[in-house]
Design an enzyme around this catalytic site. Structure first.
Site, PDB file in Angstrom:
ATOM      1  N   GLU A 289     -19.464  27.295  -6.879  1.00 37.04           N
ATOM      2  CA  GLU A 289     -18.678  27.603  -6.631  1.00 37.04           C
ATOM      3  C   GLU A 289     -17.928  27.126  -7.043  1.00 37.04           C
ATOM      4  OE1 GLU A 289     -17.890  29.658  -3.020  1.00 37.04           O
ATOM      5  OE2 GLU A 289     -19.289  30.870  -2.997  1.00 37.04           O
ATOM      6  N   PRO A 290     -18.194  25.793  -8.491  1.00 40.54           N
ATOM      7  CA  PRO A 290     -17.325  24.427  -8.322  1.00 40.54           C
ATOM      8  C   PRO A 290     -15.740  25.478  -9.014  1.00 40.54           C
ATOM      9  CG  PRO A 290     -18.794  25.154  -9.867  1.00 40.54           C
ATOM     10  CD  PRO A 290     -18.638  26.866  -9.522  1.00 40.54           C
ATOM     11  N   GLY A 291     -14.632  24.960  -8.718  1.00 40.23           N
ATOM     12  CA  GLY A 291     -13.986  25.106  -9.231  1.00 40.23           C
ATOM     13  C   GLY A 291     -13.443  23.088 -10.458  1.00 40.23           C
ATOM     14  N   ARG A 292     -12.543  22.574  -9.182  1.00 41.17           N
ATOM     15  CA  ARG A 292     -11.691  21.179 -10.097  1.00 41.17           C
ATOM     16  C   ARG A 292     -13.104  20.869 -11.098  1.00 41.17           C
ATOM     17  NH1 ARG A 292      -8.448  18.211  -6.659  1.00 41.17           N
ATOM     18  NH2 ARG A 292      -9.674  19.541  -4.625  1.00 41.17           N
ATOM     19  N   ARG A 328       0.065  18.193  -6.407  1.00 43.08           N
ATOM     20  CA  ARG A 328      -1.208  17.657  -6.113  1.00 43.08           C
ATOM     21  C   ARG A 328      -0.537  16.564  -4.913  1.00 43.08           C
ATOM     22  NH1 ARG A 328      -5.003  15.785  -6.763  1.00 43.08           N
ATOM     23  NH2 ARG A 328      -6.105  16.619  -5.431  1.00 43.08           N
ATOM     24  N   TYR A 332      -0.770  16.259  -1.112  1.00 40.36           N
ATOM     25  CA  TYR A 332      -2.344  15.604  -0.471  1.00 40.36           C
ATOM     26  C   TYR A 332      -2.037  13.958  -0.789  1.00 40.36           C
ATOM     27  CZ  TYR A 332      -3.524  20.327  -2.017  1.00 40.36           C
ATOM     28  OH  TYR A 332      -3.435  21.685  -2.378  1.00 40.36           O
ATOM     29  N   CYS A 358      14.945  18.198  -6.311  1.00 51.15           N
ATOM     30  CA  CYS A 358      15.755  17.996  -4.840  1.00 51.15           C
ATOM     31  C   CYS A 358      15.115  17.944  -3.451  1.00 51.15           C
ATOM     32  CB  CYS A 358      16.628  18.678  -4.847  1.00 51.15           C
ATOM     33  SG  CYS A 358      17.674  18.624  -5.766  1.00 51.15           S
TER      34      CYS A 358
HETATM   35  N1  LLP Z   1     -15.245  27.937  -2.773  1.00 47.54           N
HETATM   36  C1  LLP Z   1     -14.990  27.958  -1.581  1.00 47.54           C
HETATM   37  C2  LLP Z   1     -15.268  29.159  -0.316  1.00 47.54           C
HETATM   38  C3  LLP Z   1     -13.294  27.296  -1.790  1.00 47.54           C
HETATM   39  O1  LLP Z   1     -12.643  26.977  -0.923  1.00 47.54           O
HETATM   40  C4  LLP Z   1     -13.120  26.865  -2.246  1.00 47.54           C
HETATM   41  C5  LLP Z   1     -12.112  25.196  -2.711  1.00 47.54           C
HETATM   42  C6  LLP Z   1     -14.133  26.427  -3.374  1.00 47.54           C
HETATM   43  C7  LLP Z   1     -15.459  26.730  -3.558  1.00 47.54           C
HETATM   44  C8  LLP Z   1     -14.024  25.053  -4.992  1.00 47.54           C
HETATM   45  O2  LLP Z   1     -13.768  24.241  -4.674  1.00 47.54           O
HETATM   46  P1  LLP Z   1     -14.013  23.367  -5.196  1.00 47.54           P
HETATM   47  O3  LLP Z   1     -14.937  22.851  -6.323  1.00 47.54           O
HETATM   48  O4  LLP Z   1     -12.828  23.129  -6.771  1.00 47.54           O
HETATM   49  O5  LLP Z   1     -13.428  21.966  -4.930  1.00 47.54           O
HETATM   50  N2  LLP Z   1      -5.657  22.302  -3.746  1.00 47.54           N
HETATM   51  C9  LLP Z   1      -6.659  21.123  -3.351  1.00 47.54           C
HETATM   52  C10 LLP Z   1      -8.031  21.856  -3.358  1.00 47.54           C
HETATM   53  C11 LLP Z   1      -7.946  23.292  -2.648  1.00 47.54           C
HETATM   54  C12 LLP Z   1      -9.321  23.754  -2.130  1.00 47.54           C
HETATM   55  C13 LLP Z   1      -9.480  24.677  -1.917  1.00 47.54           C
HETATM   56  N3  LLP Z   1     -11.330  25.578  -1.905  1.00 47.54           N
HETATM   57  C14 LLP Z   1      -6.337  20.291  -3.977  1.00 47.54           C
HETATM   58  O6  LLP Z   1      -6.032  20.506  -5.054  1.00 47.54           O
HETATM   59  O7  LLP Z   1      -6.929  19.539  -3.672  1.00 47.54           O
END
Ligand code: LLP
Length: 428
Positions: A289-292, A328, A332, A358
């Site tokens: 489940e990659p996002g970043r 961000r 964080y 502000c």
């Molecule tokens: N799967 C689950 C269950 C998750 O909770 C998340 C992210 C992902 C996959 C994807 O994770 P990634 O591959 O993107 O690391 N807003 C924060 C990051 C929050 C992540 C939440 N969960 C930031 O800007 O660093």
């Protein structure tokens, strides 16, 4: 690696001059590289080639329809966390049968919608949710495919707000309680089909070790659940970290090659080499489940300098993007490289780059040595493709920025800038 680099003194995204985009579409402006998105997807896919797998893009990281459409065309599935994200995936032509639905607080309306759309699996975060899912599915005369999220109690060594795999986090079910929960579901919850097991230990992990630790810890449990309940998949979550410092330099393969094995940030190749052998032979489909990793370094936020304010203690560069556009750093302490669109010389000045909001937390960097840039000039906040636009808000009644997708020499607007009228739409 990514598609942003200086060519003849100007910062380009693929073959498009970022300054021309800023002039045409205004700032603040998000710009994404389609080539980088495809490249990241394919590299991760190749790294996992040794096992039956599916990449379910974490929609929360970037949910623009055009981004989702591009990834669907690459063969991605989608990990969603709300009915709204499912709606987006469907609108973008994604297949609900390749969607997993995560999150600790799914509502009845969201559960019904996802059931009716035929998603692949609900990733359930508590016993209470599993019981409720069984009830709602029963009332609709349907069977809900489900996986429970196991909390492996592994330290991801990442920022406390994005660490999820420890017992004190709100996510998942304790490792020791999983077997009994699956037994109970098989016995008492006739409208649940136990399809898999899920885990996710945190985000922006820069070492492969916690991933390995979690896989090794959970593997025997997965084997038991497969033998006892016939589960078919194991989602090992997302979390692969990206380069934020040296973001621009890390666009080129040479930067990576010049690093020793110890210094080199986490790569998909290393991830695959460590993880795949541990998953081989399980006879399960592996979900990621990659996002970043997919989208983070594929996007930048362009912002124009409005003023330089020289205080007694500090010099502030005031830009037209704020924490409402990219939260961000404020939330964080996230680090984003700040790069002028005109290639700078070697001189550096000590500055804070701040937005117009502000709040004292409205900064993009503090006490950082940067190439000098003047009012009127545009800079890029690097690595802003993930958790950038999606976390933007209208705070201070600022319209949301536009988004552009670059593909080779082509660029297109994939979201128009909000207007003042958009700001008040729906208000009475
Ligand atoms: N799967 C689950 C269950 C998750 O909770 C998340 C992210 C992902 C996959 C994807 O994770 P990634 O591959 O993107 O690391 N807003 C924060 C990051 C929050 C992540 C939440 N969960 C930031 O800007 O660093």
């Amino acid at each position: 690696m990514h598609g942003f680099s200086y060519q003849n003194g100007s910062l380009l995204c693929e073959d498009v001059d970022l300054l021309s985009l800023a002039e045409t579409h205004g700032t603040p402006l998000y710009v994404y590289s389609a080539g980088t998105l495809r490249n990241h997807f394919r590299r991760l896919d190749a790294a996992l080639a040794g096992v039956d797998h599916e990449i379910a893009f974490a929609v929360k990281s970037n949910s623009n329809l055009s981004v989702l459409r591009l990834l669907a065309a690459e063969g991605a599935g989608f990990d969603i966390v709300s009915g709204g994200e499912l709606f987006r995936v469907i609108k973008a032509g994604g297949n609900p049968a390749h969607c997993t639905f995560a999150g600790v607080g799914k509502t009845r309306a969201e559960i019904e919608y996802a059931l009716q759309q035929g998603i692949y699996s609900f990733n359930v975060e508590s016993e209470e949710e599993l019981v409720y899912l069984n009830q709602v599915a029963g009332e609709l005369g349907l069977v809900a495919p489900a996986a429970v999220r196991v909390n492996p109690n592994v330290d991801a060594h990442t920022h406390k707000y994005i660490s999820t795999g420890k017992s004190e986090n709100k996510f998942g079910v304790d490792f020791g309680a999983i077997e009994a929960l699956y037994d109970r579901a098989a016995r008492d919850l006739p409208n649940i089909k136990l399809r898999g097991l899920q885990m996710h230990i945190g985000s922006q992990l820069t070492s492969v070790k916690p991933f390995v630790e979690a896989v090794e810890k959970v593997k025997p449990l997965v084997e038991t659940l497969k033998a006892r309940h016939g589960i078919e998949f194991w989602s090992i979550g997302g979390g692969i970290g990206i380069v934020y410092h040296d973001s621009l330099e890390s666009g080129s393969p040479e930067w990576w090659d010049a690093k020793s094995d110890e210094e080199r940030p986490l790569t998909t190749e290393l991830y695959g080499a460590e993880i795949v052998p541990r998953l081989k032979g399980l006879g399960l489909k592996i979900l990621l489940e990659p996002g970043r990793y997919i989208v983070g370094n594929a996007g930048v936020l362009l912002t124009r300098c409005l003023y330089e304010k020289k205080g007694t203690a500090k010099t502030f560069k005031i830009v037209d993007a704020g924490m409402n556009d990219l939260i961000r750093p404020a939330l964080y302490e996230g680090h984003h490289e700040i790069v002028p669109l005109k290639q700078p010389g070697t001189e550096r000045v000590l500055v804070d780059v701040v937005g117009p909001i502000c709040e004292s937390g409205d900064f993009f960097c503090q006490n950082r040595e940067l190439p000098d840039f003047q009012p009127g000039e545009v800079v890029a906040l690097m690595s802003a493709g993930a958790y950038g636009f999606v976390m933007a808000s209208n705070y201070n009644s600022r319209p949301l920025p536009a988004e552009i997708l670059v593909d080779g020499a082509e660029s297109k607007v994939i979201r128009t800038r909000q207007t003042l009228e958009d700001l008040i739409a729906g208000e009475l």
